[in-house]
Design a protein around this motif. Structure first.
Motif, PDB file in Angstrom:
ATOM      1  N   VAL A  89       0.845  -1.192   0.000  1.00 59.47           N
ATOM      2  CA  VAL A  89       0.000   0.000   0.000  1.00 59.47           C
ATOM      3  C   VAL A  89       0.888   1.252   0.000  1.00 59.47           C
ATOM      4  O   VAL A  89       1.704   1.425   0.908  1.00 59.47           O
ATOM      5  N   THR A  91       2.182   4.562   1.000  1.00 56.44           N
ATOM      6  CA  THR A  91       1.890   5.228   2.274  1.00 56.44           C
ATOM      7  C   THR A  91       2.782   6.441   2.472  1.00 56.44           C
ATOM      8  O   THR A  91       3.993   6.391   2.236  1.00 56.44           O
ATOM      9  N   ARG A 132     -10.193  -1.411   1.025  1.00 56.58           N
ATOM     10  CA  ARG A 132      -9.946  -0.037   0.618  1.00 56.58           C
ATOM     11  C   ARG A 132     -11.070   0.900   1.076  1.00 56.58           C
ATOM     12  O   ARG A 132     -12.202   0.787   0.616  1.00 56.58           O
ATOM     13  N   ALA A 135     -11.739   7.815   0.219  1.00 55.46           N
ATOM     14  CA  ALA A 135     -10.772   8.883   0.472  1.00 55.46           C
ATOM     15  C   ALA A 135     -11.347   9.875   1.480  1.00 55.46           C
ATOM     16  O   ALA A 135     -12.556  10.111   1.534  1.00 55.46           O
ATOM     17  N   ALA A 175       1.061   4.551  -6.160  1.00 54.82           N
ATOM     18  CA  ALA A 175       0.075   5.595  -5.852  1.00 54.82           C
ATOM     19  C   ALA A 175      -0.675   6.026  -7.105  1.00 54.82           C
ATOM     20  O   ALA A 175      -1.899   6.203  -7.082  1.00 54.82           O
ATOM     21  N   SER A 178      -3.277   3.362  -8.118  1.00 56.69           N
ATOM     22  CA  SER A 178      -4.469   3.308  -7.274  1.00 56.69           C
ATOM     23  C   SER A 178      -5.222   4.635  -7.247  1.00 56.69           C
ATOM     24  O   SER A 178      -6.404   4.669  -6.902  1.00 56.69           O
ATOM     25  N   GLU A 180      -4.562   6.994  -5.185  1.00 62.16           N
ATOM     26  CA  GLU A 180      -4.584   7.458  -3.809  1.00 62.16           C
ATOM     27  C   GLU A 180      -3.266   7.127  -3.121  1.00 62.16           C
ATOM     28  O   GLU A 180      -2.499   6.281  -3.588  1.00 62.16           O
ATOM     29  N   VAL A 181      -3.039   7.793  -2.006  1.00 61.84           N
ATOM     30  CA  VAL A 181      -1.939   7.441  -1.135  1.00 61.84           C
ATOM     31  C   VAL A 181      -2.490   7.414   0.285  1.00 61.84           C
ATOM     32  O   VAL A 181      -3.318   8.250   0.661  1.00 61.84           O
ATOM     33  N   LEU A 182      -2.095   6.418   1.055  1.00 61.70           N
ATOM     34  CA  LEU A 182      -2.545   6.301   2.438  1.00 61.70           C
ATOM     35  C   LEU A 182      -1.707   7.224   3.314  1.00 61.70           C
ATOM     36  O   LEU A 182      -0.485   7.089   3.371  1.00 61.70           O
ATOM     37  N   PRO A 213      -6.951   7.625   3.435  1.00 56.82           N
ATOM     38  CA  PRO A 213      -6.506   7.774   2.050  1.00 56.82           C
ATOM     39  C   PRO A 213      -6.691   9.209   1.559  1.00 56.82           C
ATOM     40  O   PRO A 213      -7.707   9.854   1.839  1.00 56.82           O
ATOM     41  N   ARG A 215      -6.858  11.451  -1.919  1.00 51.44           N
ATOM     42  CA  ARG A 215      -7.002  11.317  -3.366  1.00 51.44           C
ATOM     43  C   ARG A 215      -5.860  12.047  -4.056  1.00 51.44           C
ATOM     44  O   ARG A 215      -5.480  13.150  -3.699  1.00 51.44           O
TER      45      ARG A 215
END
Length: 416
Positions: A89, A91, A132, A135, A175, A178, A180-182, A213, A215
Motif C-alpha cells: 500500500v 503510504t 480499501r 478517500a 500511488a 491506485s 490514492e496514497v494512504l 486515504p 485522493r
C-alpha cells in the motif's frame, strides 16, 4: 505540579512522543546537550505540552489559553514514503508535531495525550483498513516527479501542509495506479531517521497511527480551481479589509470608484476589469486585493502560518520595484502586515525572511528559483515551501498564467 497533574503514565507517554528539535518560543534548535523545558498550558479540558529552551521558558504548568499544535507556526514535522504490507500500500508517513502534544481531560479528571484526535475528527481512522476505504475529503495529495505533497484542510483553511517529500519510484507508481496514497500520522516515530518497519507495524496494531486515504491529483491545483471566488471571504471581512486598505491609500489620494469596483470583481473571479487598468489605478486595485488575501498570513505571535501570504509576480525587475515602492510606504503605517522584495539568495537569512513576508513581490524567475530552493531544502524550510496562498501574475499575457511548475501550487491564482 506538572508531574502531579498528569501522573507518571502521561509523563512517560510525553517522553515517548516529544522530540527536541526547535524551541517553541524562539524557533531556534534545542540542541543535543541541554534538556528541554516542558511547559503545559491548560484551558478547561484541553492542554498543550510544548518544549522550549530553559532560557526561554521555565518548566511550568500554566492555566492560560494556548494555540493548538496545528496552529503553532514553529512546529517541526518530518515525513517519508513507503509501501506497507499486505499488497504494498503506497503510504505517506508523517510525524506532524515533534515539539508539542495535545492533551485532553478524561472522565475521571485525569489527562490523556490526544495529539491524533484532530486528525480522527477529520475522518482518519485508528484501525488499519482491511479493505480499501473511501478517500478522506480533508486530505489531498499530489506527486511532482520524485516529490509528493499532502495538504490537510479544516474549516476552509490549510491546517497542515507537508510539501515536497521525496518519494521512491515504486511508491509513486503504486500511488498513481491506485489514484490514492494512504496518509499515516503518528508522533511516536522520528520519521526523519531510519526506523525498522516492525516498529511501524507495531504502532498500527496498537491503534497509535491515524490513517486515511488522500485522493491523488495530477497537479496540486488546476487553473479553474484556483479562481478567486466571493466565498473566499465573508462580505463583512471583505468590506472591513477594503475600508482599512482604502484608508491607508486615501491619505494621499482616494481610490476611484472604478478601481474599487475592479478590485471587488477580481475577488469574485473576474480578472478583466483589473487587466484594463493602468498605472496607479492598477497598483491601487491590486493593493486592495493583496491586503485582503494577506489577512490570514500570520497569527499574533512571531511565526507565520503555513499556506498563507500573497505573491505578486511582476513581469520584470523594474515593475517589481514599482510595486514595492507603492506597497511598502502604505504598510509601514501599520505593523499588522509586512511587504518584501525578493532578490537575495533564497536560503540566506535575508532571502528567507523576505519570503515569509505577508506580501512578497518579485519576478517569475525569482519566485521559481525560490520555490525550487525551498522544495529541495528539506523540513527545516517547511514554512517557506508551504508559503503562498494567492499569486497575482501581473500582465502575464495569454491564457496561461505563467510557469506551471510553481504556479500550480497556489490555492488561488489570478492573471492580471
Amino acid at each position: 505540579m506538572t508531574k502531579g497533574s498528569l501522573g507518571p503514565a502521561v509523563i512517560a507517554e510525553l517522553k515517548a512522543q516529544l522530540w527536541p528539535v526547535d524551541c517553541q518560543s524562539c524557533g531556534r534548535p534545542l540542541g543535543r546537550w541541554t534538556a528541554a523545558a516542558l511547559e503545559v498550558a491548560a484551558q478547561d479540558a484541553v492542554a498543550a505540552a510544548a518544549l522550549h529552551h530553559p532560557r526561554c521558558r521555565r518548566p511550568a504548568w500554566q492555566d492560560r489559553p494556548f494555540g493548538t499544535p496545528a496552529e503553532r507556526p514553529l512546529l517541526s514535522w518530518r515525513a517519508s514514503c513507503t509501501l506497507l504490507p499486505p499488497g504494498g500500500v503506497p503510504t505517506f508517513l508523517v510525524n506532524p508535531s515533534y515539539e508539542c502534544a495535545l492533551l485532553r481531560r478524561t472522565r475521571d479528571g485525569g489527562w490523556r495525550v490526544a495529539t491524533l484526535d484532530p486528525f480522527v475528527s477529520l475522518g482518519l481512522a485508528l484501525d488499519f483498513p482491511s479493505r480499501r476505504p473511501p478517500a478522506v475529503p480533508a486530505l489531498s495529495a499530489a506527486i511532482d516527479g520524485d516529490r509528493i505533497s499532502v495538504d490537510v484542510r479544516r474549516d476552509g483553511g490549510v491546517a497542515h501542509a507537508w510539501h515536497d517529500v521525496p518519494i521512491g519510484a515504486d511508491v509513486a507508481a503504486a500511488a498513481r495506479e491506485s489514484g490514492e496514497v494512504l496518509v499515516a500520522v503518528t508522533t511516536l516515530l522520528d520519521v526523519g531517521r531510519p526506523f525498522p518497519l516492525d516498529a511501524l507495524l507495531t504502532l498500527l496494531g496498537g491503534r497509535r497511527v491515524a490513517l486515511g486515504p488522500a485522493r491523488l491529483t495530477a497537479l496540486r491545483f488546476s487553473r479553474s480551481a484556483q479562481a478567486l471566488t466571493a466565498d473566499d471571504f465573508s462580505a463583512d471581512v471583505r468590506r472591513s479589509s477594503f475600508a482599512l486598505a482604502y484608508g491607508l491609500i486615501s491619505l494621499s489620494r482616494p481610490p476611484e470608484d472604478a478601481v474599487v469596483a475592479a478590485a471587488l470583481a477580481l475577488c469574485e473571479g473576474d480578472e478583466r476589469p483589473v487587466r484594463g487598468l493602468r498605472g496607479r489605478a492598477k497598483l491601487t486595485a491590486l493593493f486592495l486585493v493583496s491586503h485582503l488575501y494577506a489577512l490570514g498570513s500570520r497569527g499574533a505571535g512571531p511565526g507565520v502560518y503555513r499556506g498563507g501570504g500573497v505573491h505578486v509576480v511582476a513581469p520584470d525587475a523594474h515593475r517589481a520595484k514599482e510595486y514595492v515602492d507603492f506597497f511598502a510606504p502604505l504598510l509601514e503605517r501599520t505593523r499588522a502586515m509586512t511587504v518584501a522584495r525578493l532578490g537575495a539568495e533564497p536560503l540566506s537569512p535575508e532571502g528567507g525572511e523576505a519570503y515569509l513576508a505577508d506580501i512578497v513581490i518579485g519576478t517569475a524567475e525569482e519566485f521559481a528559483a525560490a520555490w525550487a530552493a525551498y522544495r529541495d531544502a528539506g523540513p527545516d524550510f517547511a514554512p517557506h515551501a508551504a508559503r503562498g496562498h494567492l499569486a497575482l501574475l501581473v500582465e502575464a499575457g495569454g491564457a496561461e498564467p505563467g510557469p506551471e511548475a510553481f504556479t500550480c501550487r497556489y490555492p488561488r491564482l489570478a492573471s492580471v
